[in-house]
Scaffold this motif. Structure first.
Motif, PDB file in Angstrom:
ATOM      1  N   SER A   1     -18.274 -40.071  61.633  1.00  0.00           N
ATOM      2  CA  SER A   1     -17.500 -38.860  61.332  1.00  0.00           C
ATOM      3  C   SER A   1     -18.160 -37.635  61.950  1.00  0.00           C
ATOM      4  O   SER A   1     -17.479 -36.753  62.494  1.00  0.00           O
ATOM      5  CB  SER A   1     -17.361 -38.690  59.823  1.00  0.00           C
ATOM      6  N   ALA A   2     -19.492 -37.553  61.850  1.00  0.00           N
ATOM      7  CA  ALA A   2     -20.191 -36.426  62.465  1.00  0.00           C
ATOM      8  C   ALA A   2     -19.969 -36.387  63.964  1.00  0.00           C
ATOM      9  O   ALA A   2     -19.765 -35.313  64.558  1.00  0.00           O
ATOM     10  CB  ALA A   2     -21.687 -36.516  62.137  1.00  0.00           C
ATOM     11  N   GLU A   3     -19.993 -37.547  64.607  1.00  0.00           N
ATOM     12  CA  GLU A   3     -19.757 -37.605  66.055  1.00  0.00           C
ATOM     13  C   GLU A   3     -18.337 -37.172  66.397  1.00  0.00           C
ATOM     14  O   GLU A   3     -18.106 -36.411  67.349  1.00  0.00           O
ATOM     15  CB  GLU A   3     -20.007 -39.028  66.545  1.00  0.00           C
ATOM     16  N   ALA A   4     -17.364 -37.638  65.601  1.00  0.00           N
ATOM     17  CA  ALA A   4     -15.974 -37.268  65.861  1.00  0.00           C
ATOM     18  C   ALA A   4     -15.748 -35.775  65.648  1.00  0.00           C
ATOM     19  O   ALA A   4     -15.040 -35.127  66.428  1.00  0.00           O
ATOM     20  CB  ALA A   4     -15.054 -38.080  64.949  1.00  0.00           C
ATOM     21  N   ILE A   5     -16.333 -35.210  64.607  1.00  0.00           N
ATOM     22  CA  ILE A   5     -16.184 -33.774  64.348  1.00  0.00           C
ATOM     23  C   ILE A   5     -16.819 -32.968  65.471  1.00  0.00           C
ATOM     24  O   ILE A   5     -16.271 -31.957  65.927  1.00  0.00           O
ATOM     25  CB  ILE A   5     -16.810 -33.422  62.980  1.00  0.00           C
TER      26      ILE A   5
END
Length: 828
Positions: free
Chosen positions: A638-642
């Motif tokens: 999720s951090a990478e996608a954000i």
């Protein structure tokens, strides 16, 4: 004090006086006095009349008329005796020092004589050994000559002593025998030789270092004896050249090069100077220069590099005899809200979708399913939102079969096209599942027609791609879908070797408060066991525990099995490859090399190397306005996608800059960084701990919480562009801690709570937090105070709460009570 001739005398009470205190001398009768000035009073020291005058005496002390009042004869006599005693002590000390110097000189002479005697004995012994060797050689030659000349019977009849011929008179040569006194003298001489040492080392020798200082080792003594023997025999001693394999990195220090060749540093420096390089032992030389020096010294060069540390985890070819059939890995892909997770729930007979915020999947889920026919299938569920492109790409790379879910009432959408491209890039077979076939507006033929535009031809259109019409709600077509997956897996003939070191791919990673860094790993080959040491990306660790998709602990995980791995030293990146190593040192070395390489790569990418780049960066900093952000998410994916979504927001005038992104709860460190950078903090499915909340309120740092990536991206985009719409702002009105959980008939599970902050409201929204991570968001079904239903419960009181359509509550969880309101935002 000092007299007129410069000699030391005594002042008051026999103590040495300061020089220059004698003021005057006067005579009185037979006694001469000396006036002495001290710091406090003036003293007259008398001297007897019979004392000599001149060097060491003053005649004025013997004059009694000039003696000051108050000094009696007895006092004067006592003082003179003290002076005489002091002079006697000085003379005794001088004699003792002279005697000591003589003894030291004699001791030095004695030691020098002993050393000379030892050297003479050594020379005599060497000469005797040489003479004995020459005598033995001469006798051997004479014996051989006599054996040739003498007749055979005579040689048998005569004793051995008579066979030695004499070259001059023919008489037998005398046999040289040592006398008893000579033998004892030789034994004494050998016993007293300090150069030889026994095999045992006593405590006294170790502490004192021996009489001669540093002792020689047994190996050194043997080498010395061998050299002496060779020298006595008249031969020359040549040491054998040891040829070494020298590991040569891209750059090496001169002293380290000499150490690896086992050569003297001075010799290596001299060789470099002869080749035109004026360097010292602490300077670094390149590999080509070092190779010339190594070859000059006669050694062999073995070129190595920092990347060689990864050779221990290189891909190994498995023997076909060791391969066994493994379960297929199926990835569910498609557009958002087309029913991917619901379809997987129907297959798993679970309710995964009900726990997702906003009804959409925002993580990669890994599950293993056993069909009614006993076949084991491993499923990966990927999110469909546009921000999760990298997640879908990872899912396609580690999968064997892609199930493309397309809604029959919505047809092909942008993320559906992206999923098709990912599957083609990964070169994996595809099965089209046309979902929501039970709806009235469903049109599966339109889906098949739209797929033709993207080179996907299904079997009903005379193609080679299987298509199945399914309904996650009614269960229609699920058996046909599982049969299609089994048929495709059988055609692929998927096999792996379970009896080897494990290799896996990280599907997701997160930082759990109670368990530390946790990684969801799909094992691709081999078997991962508890206690294995592994390296994954820039992190390493030892398997502390393995947890399967059902939350159960297992001892090992074979090919195509997804497990959660505990025991990492840090949170790895999603998509990293896990490799098992033999030792922890190897894993740590590989992780450090990868971390340094990534650090250098980031530094090189962010550095301006030309003047034009520097000018362009300076101009961009002047014209572009930045919106700084700090992002904390619940999992690494999720951090990478954000982060990727934030990079796409902006234009030439405004852009979003992510100062820091991480995994886990918001801490004081994040609040401090946000305050220093004047940036808000975005929490995606995480919360700030109590200390961080207090610090943020005190320092005025804004913390925004999001559960759906749509809302977060839209909010940041609106803030960056200045087109601010009405904001749904949340107000936290209270927190409650669950003390006990009760099961009530007709109601379900009821949480016995204590309101710790603010108040609890029946009409407000609630979130369930477990270790500062959002577990559930919804509304309350009931709020009771004792047996009465109430609308509010103030802080400090106990109450009972039941959630609407959710019962997974545990003691120790925290309930967050909040309200929402619409606020019109304007630019300041």
């Amino acid at each position: 004090m000092s007299d007129s001739d410069g000699k030391k005398t005594l002042g008051l009470r026999g103590a040495p006086a300061r020089p220059g205190n004698v003021k005057q001398s006067f005579s009185h009768g037979r006694t001469k006095n000396v006036v002495v000035e001290t710091k406090r009073k003036r003293v007259v020291v008398p001297k007897p009349a019979g004392a000599k005058t001149g060097t060491g005496a003053n005649p004025s002390l013997g004059d009694p008329k000039k003696r000051p009042a108050g000094i009696t004869d007895s006092e004067m006599e006592r003082r003179l005796k003290a002076v005489q005693a002091a002079r006697a002590r000085e003379s005794e000390e001088a004699e003792a020092r002279a005697t000591e110097e003589k003894e030291r000189a004699a001791d030095r002479e004695r030691r020098r004589a002993e050393i000379d005697a030892k050297e003479a004995e050594e020379r005599e012994r060497e000469e005797s050994l040489k003479a004995k060797a020459e005598e033995d050689a001469r006798r051997k030659e004479e014996a051989e000559a006599a054996a040739v000349a003498a007749p055979a019977p005579a040689s048998v009849a005569q004793p051995a002593s008579a066979k030695l011929p004499n070259t001059k008179g023919g008489a037998p040569a005398p046999v040289v025998r040592k006398k008893e006194g000579d033998r004892e003298e030789t034994n004494k001489r050998n016993k007293g030789n300090d150069d030889r040492r026994s095999g045992k080392l006593t405590v006294n020798q170790a502490l004192t270092g021996g009489e001669g200082g540093r002792q020689r080792s047994m190996a050194q003594m043997k080498r010395k004896q061998e050299r002496q023997r060779q020298k006595a025999m008249g031969g020359t001693v040549e040491r054998e050249k040891v040829v070494r394999n020298v590991n040569l990195p891209p750059a090496i220090v001169v002293s380290e090069l000499a150490n690896r060749m086992a050569e003297r540093v001075g010799a290596v420096v001299k060789a470099l100077m002869n080749n035109g390089l004026m360097v010292t032992q602490n300077e670094t030389i390149d590999a080509d220069t070092a190779e010339l020096i190594i070859e000059e010294f006669g050694h062999k060069v073995v070129r190595v590099s920092d990347a060689d540390v990864e050779d221990v985890i290189k891909e190994e070819m498995d023997d076909p005899k060791d391969l066994v059939t493994r379960p297929p890995v199926i990835t569910i892909m498609g557009h958002v809200d087309h029913g991917k997770t619901s379809l997987l729930d129907a297959i798993r007979k679970a309710k995964v979708q009900s726990g997702e915020a906003g009804g959409i999947t925002q993580h990669i889920g890994a599950y293993q399913v056993t069909t009614d026919k006993g076949q084991v299938l491993s499923f990966l569920d990927t999110p469909g939102h546009a921000a999760f492109t990298s997640m879908r790409s990872r899912g396609a790379q580690v999968t064997d079969i892609v199930v493309l879910v397309v809604a029959a009432d919505d047809a092909v959408m942008p993320q559906t096209i992206e999923a098709i491209n990912h599957a083609k890039a990964a070169k994996v077979p595809m099965i089209v599942a046309i979902n929501k076939i039970d709806k009235y507006e469903a049109n599966p033929d339109k889906v098949r027609t739209d797929l033709l535009q993207h080179s996907v031809i299904v079997e009903k259109m005379s193609g080679d791609v299987q298509d199945v019409e399914v309904s996650a709600t009614t269960g229609q077509g699920l058996d046909e879908l599982l049969e299609a997956i089994a048929l495709q897996a059988e055609l692929l003939e998927l096999k792996a070797n379970p009896n080897r070191a494990a290799v896996g791919a990280v599907i997701e990673a997160q930082l759990d408060v109670g368990r530390g860094p946790v990684a969801t790993v799909l094992i691709q080959n081999g078997t991962l066991r508890q206690g294995d040491i592994f390296v994954v990306g820039e992190q390493y660790g030892k398997v502390r525990a393995l947890i399967n998709d059902q939350g159960e602990r297992v001892k090992e995980a074979g090919p195509s099995v997804p497990v959660e791995v505990l025991g990492l030293n840090g949170t790895p990146a999603a998509g990293d490859v896990l490799n098992v190593t033999e030792t922890e040192a190897q894993a740590r070395e590989i992780a450090e090399y990868r971390a340094n390489a990534a650090k250098d790569k980031r530094a090189a990418a962010g550095a301006a190397t030309t003047l034009e780049q520097l000018m362009a960066n300076a101009k961009a900093d002047e014209t572009v306005s930045e919106l700084p952000l700090l992002i904390k998410a619940d999992v690494q994916g999720s951090a990478e996608a954000i982060l990727q979504a934030m990079e796409k927001i902006g234009n030439d005038e405004v852009r979003v800059r992510v100062l820091h992104s991480g995994v886990g709860a918001i801490t004081d460190t994040d609040v401090g960084l946000a305050e220093a950078s004047n940036a808000p903090i975005i929490g995606f499915n995480v919360r700030a701990n109590a200390s961080a909340r207090a610090t943020a309120n005190q320092k005025g740092v804004e913390i925004r919480y999001y559960s759906v990536i749509y809302d977060m991206v839209d909010d940041v985009k609106a803030a960056a562009s200045g087109l601010l719409s009405n904001e749904i702002r949340e107000h936290f009105i209270g927190y409650a801690s669950i003390k006990e959980v009760f099961k009530v008939t007709g109601v379900g599970k009821v949480a016995g709570c204590l309101v710790t902050e603010g108040k609890a409201s029946r009409a407000a929204g609630v979130r369930l937090l477990r270790d500062d991570v959002v577990i559930h968001e919804g509304t309350l079904k009931t709020l009771k105070r004792f047996k009465d239903e109430v609308s509010e419960v103030p802080s400090g009181q106990e109450c009972g709460m039941a959630f609407e359509n959710y019962e997974d509550i545990r003691p120790g969880d925290v309930i967050e009570i909040f309200t929402r309101e619409e606020v019109v935002r304007t630019l300041d």
